[in-house]
Design a protein around this motif. Structure first.
Motif, PDB file in Angstrom:
ATOM      1  N   VAL A 313      -9.312 -44.616  20.928  1.00  0.00           N
ATOM      2  CA  VAL A 313     -10.254 -43.695  21.763  1.00  0.00           C
ATOM      3  C   VAL A 313      -9.330 -42.880  22.358  1.00  0.00           C
ATOM      4  CG1 VAL A 313     -12.003 -43.547  23.170  1.00  0.00           C
ATOM      5  CG2 VAL A 313     -12.251 -45.499  21.507  1.00  0.00           C
ATOM      6  N   ALA A 314      -8.511 -43.310  23.228  1.00  0.00           N
ATOM      7  CA  ALA A 314      -7.530 -42.334  24.108  1.00  0.00           C
ATOM      8  C   ALA A 314      -6.983 -41.306  23.193  1.00  0.00           C
ATOM      9  CB  ALA A 314      -6.758 -43.408  24.684  1.00  0.00           C
ATOM     10  N   TRP A 315      -6.324 -41.908  21.784  1.00  0.00           N
ATOM     11  CA  TRP A 315      -5.631 -40.872  21.052  1.00  0.00           C
ATOM     12  C   TRP A 315      -6.649 -40.079  20.260  1.00  0.00           C
ATOM     13  CZ3 TRP A 315      -6.663 -39.613  16.002  1.00  0.00           C
ATOM     14  CH2 TRP A 315      -5.753 -38.862  15.321  1.00  0.00           C
ATOM     15  N   SER A 316      -7.757 -40.333  19.965  1.00  0.00           N
ATOM     16  CA  SER A 316      -8.815 -39.467  19.427  1.00  0.00           C
ATOM     17  C   SER A 316      -9.388 -38.335  20.207  1.00  0.00           C
ATOM     18  CB  SER A 316     -10.039 -40.209  19.167  1.00  0.00           C
ATOM     19  OG  SER A 316     -11.044 -40.506  20.164  1.00  0.00           O
ATOM     20  N   LEU A 317      -9.246 -38.439  21.450  1.00  0.00           N
ATOM     21  CA  LEU A 317      -9.530 -37.330  22.429  1.00  0.00           C
ATOM     22  C   LEU A 317      -8.472 -36.096  22.472  1.00  0.00           C
ATOM     23  CD1 LEU A 317     -11.358 -36.330  24.833  1.00  0.00           C
ATOM     24  CD2 LEU A 317      -9.748 -37.197  26.344  1.00  0.00           C
ATOM     25  N   THR A 318      -7.439 -36.398  22.614  1.00  0.00           N
ATOM     26  CA  THR A 318      -6.259 -35.368  22.292  1.00  0.00           C
ATOM     27  C   THR A 318      -5.688 -35.354  20.764  1.00  0.00           C
ATOM     28  OG1 THR A 318      -4.673 -37.044  22.868  1.00  0.00           O
ATOM     29  CG2 THR A 318      -5.392 -35.888  24.621  1.00  0.00           C
ATOM     30  N   GLY A 319      -5.780 -36.448  20.118  1.00  0.00           N
ATOM     31  CA  GLY A 319      -5.382 -36.176  18.751  1.00  0.00           C
ATOM     32  C   GLY A 319      -6.414 -35.586  17.860  1.00  0.00           C
ATOM     33  N   GLY A 320      -7.587 -35.627  18.289  1.00  0.00           N
ATOM     34  CA  GLY A 320      -8.660 -34.594  17.576  1.00  0.00           C
ATOM     35  C   GLY A 320      -8.371 -33.236  17.678  1.00  0.00           C
ATOM     36  N   VAL A 321      -7.952 -32.885  18.996  1.00  0.00           N
ATOM     37  CA  VAL A 321      -7.686 -31.337  19.250  1.00  0.00           C
ATOM     38  C   VAL A 321      -6.620 -30.964  18.598  1.00  0.00           C
ATOM     39  CG1 VAL A 321      -7.187 -29.933  21.154  1.00  0.00           C
ATOM     40  CG2 VAL A 321      -8.984 -31.406  21.434  1.00  0.00           C
ATOM     41  N   GLY A 322      -5.585 -32.040  18.468  1.00  0.00           N
ATOM     42  CA  GLY A 322      -4.038 -31.765  17.929  1.00  0.00           C
ATOM     43  C   GLY A 322      -4.465 -31.406  16.431  1.00  0.00           C
ATOM     44  N   VAL A 323      -5.199 -32.105  15.628  1.00  0.00           N
ATOM     45  CA  VAL A 323      -5.623 -32.158  14.246  1.00  0.00           C
ATOM     46  C   VAL A 323      -6.109 -30.678  14.120  1.00  0.00           C
ATOM     47  CG1 VAL A 323      -7.019 -32.886  12.268  1.00  0.00           C
ATOM     48  CG2 VAL A 323      -5.633 -34.315  13.671  1.00  0.00           C
ATOM     49  N   TYR A 324      -7.110 -30.369  15.017  1.00  0.00           N
ATOM     50  CA  TYR A 324      -7.769 -28.877  14.870  1.00  0.00           C
ATOM     51  C   TYR A 324      -6.759 -27.863  15.056  1.00  0.00           C
ATOM     52  CZ  TYR A 324     -11.463 -25.378  15.995  1.00  0.00           C
ATOM     53  OH  TYR A 324     -12.089 -24.362  15.889  1.00  0.00           O
ATOM     54  N   LEU A 325      -5.916 -27.965  16.211  1.00  0.00           N
ATOM     55  CA  LEU A 325      -4.940 -27.003  16.274  1.00  0.00           C
ATOM     56  C   LEU A 325      -3.850 -26.832  15.101  1.00  0.00           C
ATOM     57  CD1 LEU A 325      -4.121 -27.258  20.077  1.00  0.00           C
ATOM     58  CD2 LEU A 325      -5.645 -25.669  19.135  1.00  0.00           C
ATOM     59  N   LEU A 326      -3.457 -28.010  14.627  1.00  0.00           N
ATOM     60  CA  LEU A 326      -2.577 -27.965  13.438  1.00  0.00           C
ATOM     61  C   LEU A 326      -3.243 -27.252  12.011  1.00  0.00           C
ATOM     62  CD1 LEU A 326      -0.732 -31.294  13.724  1.00  0.00           C
ATOM     63  CD2 LEU A 326       0.210 -29.238  14.294  1.00  0.00           C
ATOM     64  N   GLY A 327      -4.676 -27.662  12.045  1.00  0.00           N
ATOM     65  CA  GLY A 327      -5.578 -27.013  10.756  1.00  0.00           C
ATOM     66  C   GLY A 327      -5.419 -25.289  11.061  1.00  0.00           C
ATOM     67  N   ALA A 328      -5.927 -25.301  12.485  1.00  0.00           N
ATOM     68  CA  ALA A 328      -5.958 -23.585  12.737  1.00  0.00           C
ATOM     69  C   ALA A 328      -4.535 -22.965  12.430  1.00  0.00           C
ATOM     70  CB  ALA A 328      -6.331 -23.615  14.291  1.00  0.00           C
ATOM     71  N   ALA A 329      -3.237 -23.707  12.735  1.00  0.00           N
ATOM     72  CA  ALA A 329      -1.947 -22.827  12.479  1.00  0.00           C
ATOM     73  C   ALA A 329      -1.606 -22.843  10.960  1.00  0.00           C
ATOM     74  CB  ALA A 329      -0.841 -23.804  13.142  1.00  0.00           C
ATOM     75  N   ALA A 330      -2.250 -23.910  10.163  1.00  0.00           N
ATOM     76  CA  ALA A 330      -1.930 -23.638   8.641  1.00  0.00           C
ATOM     77  C   ALA A 330      -2.875 -22.532   8.228  1.00  0.00           C
ATOM     78  CB  ALA A 330      -2.435 -24.990   8.196  1.00  0.00           C
ATOM     79  N   ILE A 331      -4.057 -22.464   8.689  1.00  0.00           N
ATOM     80  CA  ILE A 331      -4.922 -21.482   8.221  1.00  0.00           C
ATOM     81  C   ILE A 331      -4.204 -20.026   8.572  1.00  0.00           C
ATOM     82  CG2 ILE A 331      -7.035 -20.019   8.743  1.00  0.00           C
ATOM     83  CD1 ILE A 331      -8.424 -22.716   9.093  1.00  0.00           C
ATOM     84  N   THR A 332      -3.654 -19.527   9.760  1.00  0.00           N
ATOM     85  CA  THR A 332      -3.284 -18.679  10.078  1.00  0.00           C
ATOM     86  C   THR A 332      -1.801 -18.358   9.282  1.00  0.00           C
ATOM     87  OG1 THR A 332      -1.699 -19.598  11.945  1.00  0.00           O
ATOM     88  CG2 THR A 332      -3.754 -18.484  12.506  1.00  0.00           C
ATOM     89  N   TRP A 333      -0.884 -19.433   8.884  1.00  0.00           N
ATOM     90  CA  TRP A 333       0.050 -19.311   8.412  1.00  0.00           C
ATOM     91  C   TRP A 333      -0.254 -18.621   6.799  1.00  0.00           C
ATOM     92  CZ3 TRP A 333       4.307 -23.303   8.541  1.00  0.00           C
ATOM     93  CH2 TRP A 333       5.628 -22.851   8.046  1.00  0.00           C
ATOM     94  N   ARG A 334      -1.246 -19.498   6.158  1.00  0.00           N
ATOM     95  CA  ARG A 334      -1.774 -18.979   4.860  1.00  0.00           C
ATOM     96  C   ARG A 334      -2.414 -17.636   4.936  1.00  0.00           C
ATOM     97  NH1 ARG A 334      -2.869 -17.682   0.503  1.00  0.00           N
ATOM     98  NH2 ARG A 334      -3.610 -18.396  -1.463  1.00  0.00           N
TER      99      ARG A 334
END
Length: 394
Positions: A313-334
């Motif tokens: 649960v501790a990881w999901s709080l920050t990890g979820g945001v991290g997954v979101y930001l990495l997905g956003a970075a991939a979208i901007t790259w594409r």
């Protein structure tokens, strides 16, 4: 079925269709919250990926034929009924309760029914498009039928981690099959409609994160700490919203509209069908963390204000945001052909920050995360503005 044009917009029928996925995403969060563990989180993401595929199928179909016409609207209502059954089965897909129908097998059969309805509807909608019909046959043979083998095997012959691994394999086969079938035959008639549909599903996911916070404190009295945690959670959701609708959404839609033919189809597949899934998954993971923060802050009889989050649960709080930001970075790259340093750095730091969350009070972790997201969004926006100014000057 009535064909769409390049000025087609989202119809009320599609908004109605999305309502059942609101409940489905809520059920995925509940699946993780009931027994948080790494295996359960992975399993929930597999379930989310399958649900995402069900939604994407009809986002593509609704772009080429009107969803509010008689034939397709009847199909949508039928799919809603099936997906609602799928959602009811989600809490028991990895731990079937005694009595009643077998939830894992029911989930798989309903998933197969949705995919079949999608292919049949596409086939009926394109009597004069031989290229699409060839692609539909190839999709059925490569992307739809093969994954059903591990899905059925996992639902009937396995349980626990083995079932999760089998279903994860099915998802990988399904997604890889889309690349094998190629982009020929698929169409994106209206870029505006396609972008708006995916923006709406992001809104649904963000709304579910807010609902999760409310559910987390529903049985407890309001306190100053609860109000502060709620405000921090809302600020975090607002940061993710702004990143999408003021950065990702506008640029992606503009790029999609500037392309045509197979180039447009490939871009739609990569950016919307594939890279929007990490955005939704990241919000759902973060919603689990926010829900637990609100529960701990509100339940003063079992937790103190200095109590940190623990485990996955501790990881999901920050990890979820991290997954979101990495997905956003991939979208901007594409989209732009350039990676966003701010989004990449922010995503990596958030994914790696799960251990640090266990060292600070849950409320403090949520506040710091909300401020970090606001900072990353601001830095990325300034970087994008400087790049646009430099290109305009050149």
């Amino acid at each position: 079925m009535v064909a769409t044009g390049d000025d087609h917009k989202v119809t009320p029928a599609e908004l109605f269709f999305d309502l059942v996925f609101v409940y489905a995403i809520t059920q995925v969060t509940a699946l993780m919250a009931a027994a948080p563990s790494p295996a359960r989180v992975v399993g929930a993401m597999v379930v989310l990926a399958l649900l995402w595929w069900c939604w994407c199928c009809f986002a593509w179909l609704g772009n080429v034929v009107r969803a509010d016409s008689g034939a397709l609207f009847a199909v949508l209502v039928s799919v809603m009924a099936v997906v609602f059954i799928v959602s009811l089965a989600v809490p028991e897909v990895f731990a079937d309760a005694p009595g009643g129908l077998p939830a894992p097998l029911l989930f798989v059969l309903c998933y197969a029914a949705v995919r079949a309805l999608h292919l049949v509807s596409y086939w009926v909608s394109s009597p004069g498009d031989p290229a699409l019909r060839v692609t539909l046959r190839r999709t059925a043979l490569v992307s739809v039928l093969p994954p059903l083998v591990p899905l059925v095997a996992g639902a009937t012959l396995a349980s626990g981690r083995v079932q999760i691994l089998l279903w994860l394999g099915a998802v990988l086969i399904d997604y890889a099959g889309i690349y094998v079938t190629g982009s020929s035959g698929w169409r994106v008639n209206s870029p505006g409609h396609f972008a708006e549909r995916h923006g709406l599903i992001v809104i649904i996911a963000l709304g579910e994160s807010i609902v999760a916070m409310g559910v987390g404190v529903g049985e407890f009295p309001l306190t100053v700490a609860v109000l502060g945690a709620s405000a921090a959670g809302l600020l975090l959701s607002a940061g993710l919203w702004r990143l999408y609708f003021r950065r990702l959404g506008e640029e992606s839609e503009h790029k999609l509209g500037s392309l045509d033919g197979d180039d447009r189809t490939r871009f739609a597949r990569d950016v919307y069908t594939f890279l929007h899934l990490p955005l939704v998954a990241g919000v759902v993971l973060c919603a689990l963390g926010m829900k637990k923060v609100l529960q701990q802050v509100a339940d003063t009889g079992h937790y103190g204000l200095a109590e940190p989050l623990h485990g996955v649960v501790a990881w999901s709080l920050t990890g979820g945001v991290g997954v979101y930001l990495l997905g956003a970075a991939a979208i901007t790259w594409r989209t732009d052909g350039r990676p966003s340093v701010a989004l990449l750095a922010g995503g990596v730091c958030c994914v790696a920050a799960g251990a640090a969350v266990t060292l600070v009070p849950a409320l403090v972790a949520l506040v710091l995360l909300a401020l970090a997201v606001a900072t990353a969004v601001a830095l990325d926006g300034r970087g994008a503005a400087r790049t646009e100014h430099a290109e305009a000057s050149a």
